[in-house]
Write an enzyme that holds these catalytic residues in place. Sequence first.
Site, mmCIF file in Angstrom:
data_model
loop_
_atom_site.group_PDB
_atom_site.id
_atom_site.type_symbol
_atom_site.label_atom_id
_atom_site.label_comp_id
_atom_site.label_asym_id
_atom_site.label_seq_id
_atom_site.Cartn_x
_atom_site.Cartn_y
_atom_site.Cartn_z
ATOM 1 C CE1 TYR A 102 -3.131 -2.537 -0.052
ATOM 2 C CE2 TYR A 102 -3.247 -2.788 2.542
ATOM 3 C CZ TYR A 102 -3.948 -2.629 1.422
ATOM 4 O OH TYR A 102 -4.974 -3.989 1.036
ATOM 5 C CE LYS A 151 0.638 -16.869 -2.412
ATOM 6 N NZ LYS A 151 -0.456 -18.199 -2.691
ATOM 7 C CG ASP A 201 -2.393 -19.527 -1.159
ATOM 8 O OD1 ASP A 201 -1.720 -20.030 -0.360
ATOM 9 O OD2 ASP A 201 -2.258 -20.788 -2.048
ATOM 10 C CG ASP A 231 -6.504 -4.702 4.048
ATOM 11 O OD1 ASP A 231 -8.028 -4.466 4.875
ATOM 12 O OD2 ASP A 231 -7.313 -4.031 3.028
ATOM 13 C CG ASP A 270 -12.280 -6.775 6.775
ATOM 14 O OD1 ASP A 270 -12.116 -6.387 7.761
ATOM 15 O OD2 ASP A 270 -12.750 -6.232 5.084
#
Length: 370
Positions: free
Chosen positions: A143, A194, A227, A251, A255
């Site tokens: 970001y 990852k 994942d 993020d 959530d």
Amino acid sequence: MASNKKLLVLPGDGIGPEVMREVRRVIDWMDRRRAVTFDLEEALVGGAAMDAQGVPITEETVAKAKSADAVLFGSVGGPKWDTLGFDKRPEIAILTLRRELGLFANLRPATVLDPLVDASTLKPDVVRGLDIMIVRESTGGIYFGEPRGIETLPDGSKRGVNTEVYTTAEIERVARVGFELARKRQNRLCSVEKANVMESGLLWRQTVAALGQREFPDVELSHMYADNCAMQLVRNPRQFDVIVTTNLFGDLLSDLASMLTGSLGMLPSATLGGLGADGRRHALYEPIHGSAPDIAGKGIANPMAQILSFAMLLRFSFDMNEDAALIERACTKVLASGLRTADIMQTGMARVSTQVMGEAVTRELDKIAA
Ligand code: NAD
């Protein structure tokens, strides 16, 4: 008598001031009944500050936040300010505070309180007793990484670029928060990235592993690809204690984890900075929900997330674990007694207002502390 604790209270917009009023009730209760006094200062932020002071947050308010022991934030934003330019948007208030206070570790608990076990979309057996903490790096990664932007290529088509970038120091400081938290809980930390397809992920994994060996050999450390972590959070979320991860993955995963609990109005959060030379750590506490303009002014918002944010503040800024647990128990008892705000209403329960819910919490505090 414990020394005074300096709090800056920033209610903000929409339901922010409504739910903060109920926290004030809890703070007043603590002033009266526990050996602790809070020095409270309150200031405008977001749209409310824009209207009254012409900016989403004044320099004076930022200075007050820096000198406070902790900041309790409500929520900002609303349709009234949606058309303003980016530098005048209410959200600038929270971004400014994060930057100015150096807040880099966002802590989001996903806890299922027993009376609300049916509110989750997952089966009660999967989420009953759920208590996990996600630590998300919040000032680095994709970001903020450079280069970034949208460029036009020679053939007239376009290319969008963002860069995932982490340094060893950035990884270590957030991982350290994860390890320290794990030590205070079930002593298990799962680091998520990852590393199979991203170099920054590989560095993340190596750095967390080395830090674990060096400084936290007593903490059980595991590594998981993001994942797989998403799948595991839905398949068997109780396998986790503390998860530490990057800005982007945090993020998404936080959530996802909050929805395991089924109710936005119940979830607190904390964002922590590093330890200063004076041993103090800047910290901001806020519910994960926004200003809920659709229900603002109706007196029906659920104040629990804001009250539980205050409990987090007691635990993480002042090590007042007993008092934090007291508030959490009072909230659970209120729910067990059948009171519900509209967002968590279930058949057979009594629907109540924001104020009645807040009053019920202090009544339960009275009973527990009697
Ligand atoms: P929201 O969280 O405000 O609301 C989403 C839905 O959940 C709404 O239907 C709302 O009524 C309900 N809800 C939220 N909190 C509740 C509570 N305590 N009790 C009962 N119901 C509750 O998200 P949104 O609608 O996407 O955003 C509204 C405004 O809030 C926007 O301006 C957004 O930018 C802002 N926002 C601010 C923050 C923050 O201040 N940190 C965070 C998220 C959104």
